[in-house]
Motif scaffolding. Structure first.
Motif, PDB file in Angstrom:
ATOM      1  N   GLY A  38       0.835  -1.205   0.000  1.00 58.53           N
ATOM      2  CA  GLY A  38       0.000   0.000   0.000  1.00 58.53           C
ATOM      3  C   GLY A  38       0.865   1.249   0.000  1.00 58.53           C
ATOM      4  N   ILE A  39       0.508   2.234  -0.836  1.00 54.66           N
ATOM      5  CA  ILE A  39       1.226   3.505  -0.925  1.00 54.66           C
ATOM      6  C   ILE A  39       0.223   4.645  -1.042  1.00 54.66           C
ATOM      7  CG2 ILE A  39       3.390   2.646  -1.916  1.00 54.66           C
ATOM      8  CD1 ILE A  39       2.280   3.229  -4.676  1.00 54.66           C
ATOM      9  N   GLN A  40       0.665   5.851  -0.680  1.00 54.70           N
ATOM     10  CA  GLN A  40      -0.206   7.023  -0.835  1.00 54.70           C
ATOM     11  C   GLN A  40      -0.096   7.556  -2.260  1.00 54.70           C
ATOM     12  OE1 GLN A  40       0.648  10.575   1.484  1.00 54.70           O
ATOM     13  NE2 GLN A  40      -1.508  11.112   1.537  1.00 54.70           N
ATOM     14  N   ARG A  41      -1.235   7.812  -2.835  1.00 55.50           N
ATOM     15  CA  ARG A  41      -1.305   8.290  -4.209  1.00 55.50           C
ATOM     16  C   ARG A  41      -0.542   9.612  -4.391  1.00 55.50           C
ATOM     17  NH1 ARG A  41      -5.373   6.407  -6.849  1.00 55.50           N
ATOM     18  NH2 ARG A  41      -6.639   6.315  -4.954  1.00 55.50           N
ATOM     19  N   ALA A  42       0.148   9.748  -5.509  1.00 55.50           N
ATOM     20  CA  ALA A  42       0.842  10.984  -5.901  1.00 55.50           C
ATOM     21  C   ALA A  42       1.936  11.393  -4.924  1.00 55.50           C
ATOM     22  CB  ALA A  42      -0.163  12.132  -6.073  1.00 55.50           C
ATOM     23  N   TYR A  71       6.678   8.250  -2.218  1.00 50.33           N
ATOM     24  CA  TYR A  71       6.697   6.808  -1.939  1.00 50.33           C
ATOM     25  C   TYR A  71       6.144   6.026  -3.137  1.00 50.33           C
ATOM     26  CZ  TYR A  71       6.958   9.036   2.619  1.00 50.33           C
ATOM     27  OH  TYR A  71       7.302   9.864   3.662  1.00 50.33           O
ATOM     28  N   ALA A  72       5.105   6.558  -3.744  1.00 42.92           N
ATOM     29  CA  ALA A  72       4.511   5.900  -4.917  1.00 42.92           C
ATOM     30  C   ALA A  72       5.504   5.876  -6.077  1.00 42.92           C
ATOM     31  CB  ALA A  72       3.232   6.619  -5.320  1.00 42.92           C
ATOM     32  N   LYS A  73       6.168   6.979  -6.302  1.00 43.37           N
ATOM     33  CA  LYS A  73       7.154   7.054  -7.385  1.00 43.37           C
ATOM     34  C   LYS A  73       8.303   6.074  -7.133  1.00 43.37           C
ATOM     35  CE  LYS A  73      10.271  10.395  -9.630  1.00 43.37           C
ATOM     36  NZ  LYS A  73       9.885  10.074 -11.013  1.00 43.37           N
ATOM     37  N   GLU A 107      -2.963   2.008  -4.398  1.00 44.29           N
ATOM     38  CA  GLU A 107      -2.830   3.412  -4.034  1.00 44.29           C
ATOM     39  C   GLU A 107      -4.007   3.866  -3.184  1.00 44.29           C
ATOM     40  OE1 GLU A 107      -2.299   5.625  -7.632  1.00 44.29           O
ATOM     41  OE2 GLU A 107      -0.169   5.102  -7.748  1.00 44.29           O
ATOM     42  N   TYR A 108      -3.713   4.727  -2.218  1.00 44.96           N
ATOM     43  CA  TYR A 108      -4.718   5.249  -1.289  1.00 44.96           C
ATOM     44  C   TYR A 108      -4.609   6.772  -1.217  1.00 44.96           C
ATOM     45  CZ  TYR A 108      -5.124   0.432   0.429  1.00 44.96           C
ATOM     46  OH  TYR A 108      -5.325  -0.925   0.534  1.00 44.96           O
ATOM     47  N   ASP A 109      -5.750   7.404  -0.988  1.00 45.81           N
ATOM     48  CA  ASP A 109      -5.736   8.850  -0.769  1.00 45.81           C
ATOM     49  C   ASP A 109      -5.230   9.178   0.636  1.00 45.81           C
ATOM     50  OD1 ASP A 109      -6.734   9.578  -3.294  1.00 45.81           O
ATOM     51  OD2 ASP A 109      -8.791   9.179  -2.642  1.00 45.81           O
ATOM     52  N   LYS A 110      -5.504   8.289   1.599  1.00 41.49           N
ATOM     53  CA  LYS A 110      -5.130   8.532   2.985  1.00 41.49           C
ATOM     54  C   LYS A 110      -4.261   7.388   3.502  1.00 41.49           C
ATOM     55  CE  LYS A 110      -9.564  10.847   3.847  1.00 41.49           C
ATOM     56  NZ  LYS A 110     -10.801  10.833   4.686  1.00 41.49           N
ATOM     57  N   VAL A 111      -3.195   7.757   4.209  1.00 42.81           N
ATOM     58  CA  VAL A 111      -2.302   6.747   4.780  1.00 42.81           C
ATOM     59  C   VAL A 111      -3.047   5.867   5.775  1.00 42.81           C
ATOM     60  CG1 VAL A 111      -0.243   6.392   6.209  1.00 42.81           C
ATOM     61  CG2 VAL A 111      -0.235   8.134   4.413  1.00 42.81           C
ATOM     62  N   ASN A 112      -3.923   6.457   6.566  1.00 44.23           N
ATOM     63  CA  ASN A 112      -4.643   5.679   7.580  1.00 44.23           C
ATOM     64  C   ASN A 112      -5.538   4.609   6.956  1.00 44.23           C
ATOM     65  OD1 ASN A 112      -3.376   7.111   9.541  1.00 44.23           O
ATOM     66  ND2 ASN A 112      -5.141   8.324  10.156  1.00 44.23           N
ATOM     67  N   ASP A 113      -6.037   4.856   5.749  1.00 50.65           N
ATOM     68  CA  ASP A 113      -6.856   3.844   5.077  1.00 50.65           C
ATOM     69  C   ASP A 113      -6.022   2.635   4.685  1.00 50.65           C
ATOM     70  OD1 ASP A 113      -9.136   5.361   5.341  1.00 50.65           O
ATOM     71  OD2 ASP A 113      -9.061   6.185   3.313  1.00 50.65           O
TER      72      ASP A 113
END
Length: 263
Positions: A140-144, A147-149, A162-168
């Motif tokens: 799991g990574i945060q979008r944009a 870390y995603a790159k 990809e997630y919008d929120k780290v907590n998710d």
């Protein structure tokens, strides 16, 4: 004949003074505790919020904090929605093509976390990337994010979500829908590993400090045309480092130094 230029000069001075006295509008990710979040009363709080308020106070501006989705942070700054980003944003060459940054106020690195005993080897013994060390796992990574790159370029065969929120993504790790999450170590330790729900989970592999991806640290983002504001912000941060007020503020969150070496 000379009254008109004098009047124009006076008006110009008044405009400059009005701009200096206007609130400093600050964009914050309000879904990223303890760095930025809204409490039960709707108040925006967090470490990045306190950093921005410290800077605003030192340059004599009222801090007006505004919530902004992470992936729209830089476009919103460039569109004039706010004057400064304070959102745990890593200083990277790619981002510096479109915006300027203050001096770094927090170190920037990354780390994996997953279940204790998980057979995963993100790095080789010499600290280099093992591109096959996470094969068969879902991360799991945060979008944009940086870390995603990093994940998509260094581990191209690994399945990522990809997630919008780290907590998710942390919740999905707890539920077994992910094998690993990849984010900043302070965030992962503060929000998960140090809490009861983090029992049975741990960091996987050492901390990753790759300046080419994560930059020299975390900075405040500003528009390139606002050079005077950037200088004032840098002076405010540097002074707060020197007199100990920054460390006293960050001490409310952590009992260790968060400033990069040399700051």
């Amino acid at each position: 004949m000379i009254r008109l230029p004098l009047l124009a000069l006076a008006l110009g001075t008044m405009v400059s003074s009005a701009e200096a006295a206007s609130p400093l509008r600050i964009g914050v990710d309000c879904t990223y505790p303890p760095f930025g979040y809204q409490d039960s009363d709707g108040q925006i709080k967090g470490f990045d919020v306190d950093v921005a308020k410290l800077v605003a106070d030192r340059i004599g501006r009222e801090a007006l904090v505004l919530c902004q989705d992470w992936d729209g942070m830089i476009p919103a700054l460039l569109a004039g929605k706010f004057d400064m980003i304070s959102a745990s944003m890593s200083i990277t060459e790619e981002r510096q093509k479109s915006i300027d940054f203050s001096v770094p106020y927090r170190s920037s690195s990354a780390r994996f976390a997953g279940q204790e005993g998980l057979k995963a080897h993100p790095l080789n013994a010499d600290g280099s990337i093992d591109p096959e060390g996470l094969d068969g796992l879902t991360v799991g990574i945060q979008r944009a994010s940086t870390y995603a790159k990093f994940m998509t370029e260094k581990y191209p065969t690994v399945s990522v979500v990809e997630y919008d929120k780290v907590n998710d993504m942390i919740l999905d790790l707890e539920a077994g829908r992910l094998d690993l999450v990849f984010a900043g170590p302070i965030k992962l330790d503060n929000d998960f590993l140090s809490k009861p729900e983090g029992k049975g989970f741990a960091f996987v592999g050492p901390e990753i400090n790759d300046v080419s991806y994560f930059g020299p640290g975390i900075g405040l983002g500003l528009r390139k045309e606002d050079a005077a504001l950037t200088e004032a912000v840098n002076n405010a941060l540097t002074a707060s480092f020197a007199d100990g007020s920054f460390d006293a503020m960050s001490g409310k969150y952590w009992d260790f130094r968060v400033r990069p070496d040399g700051q």
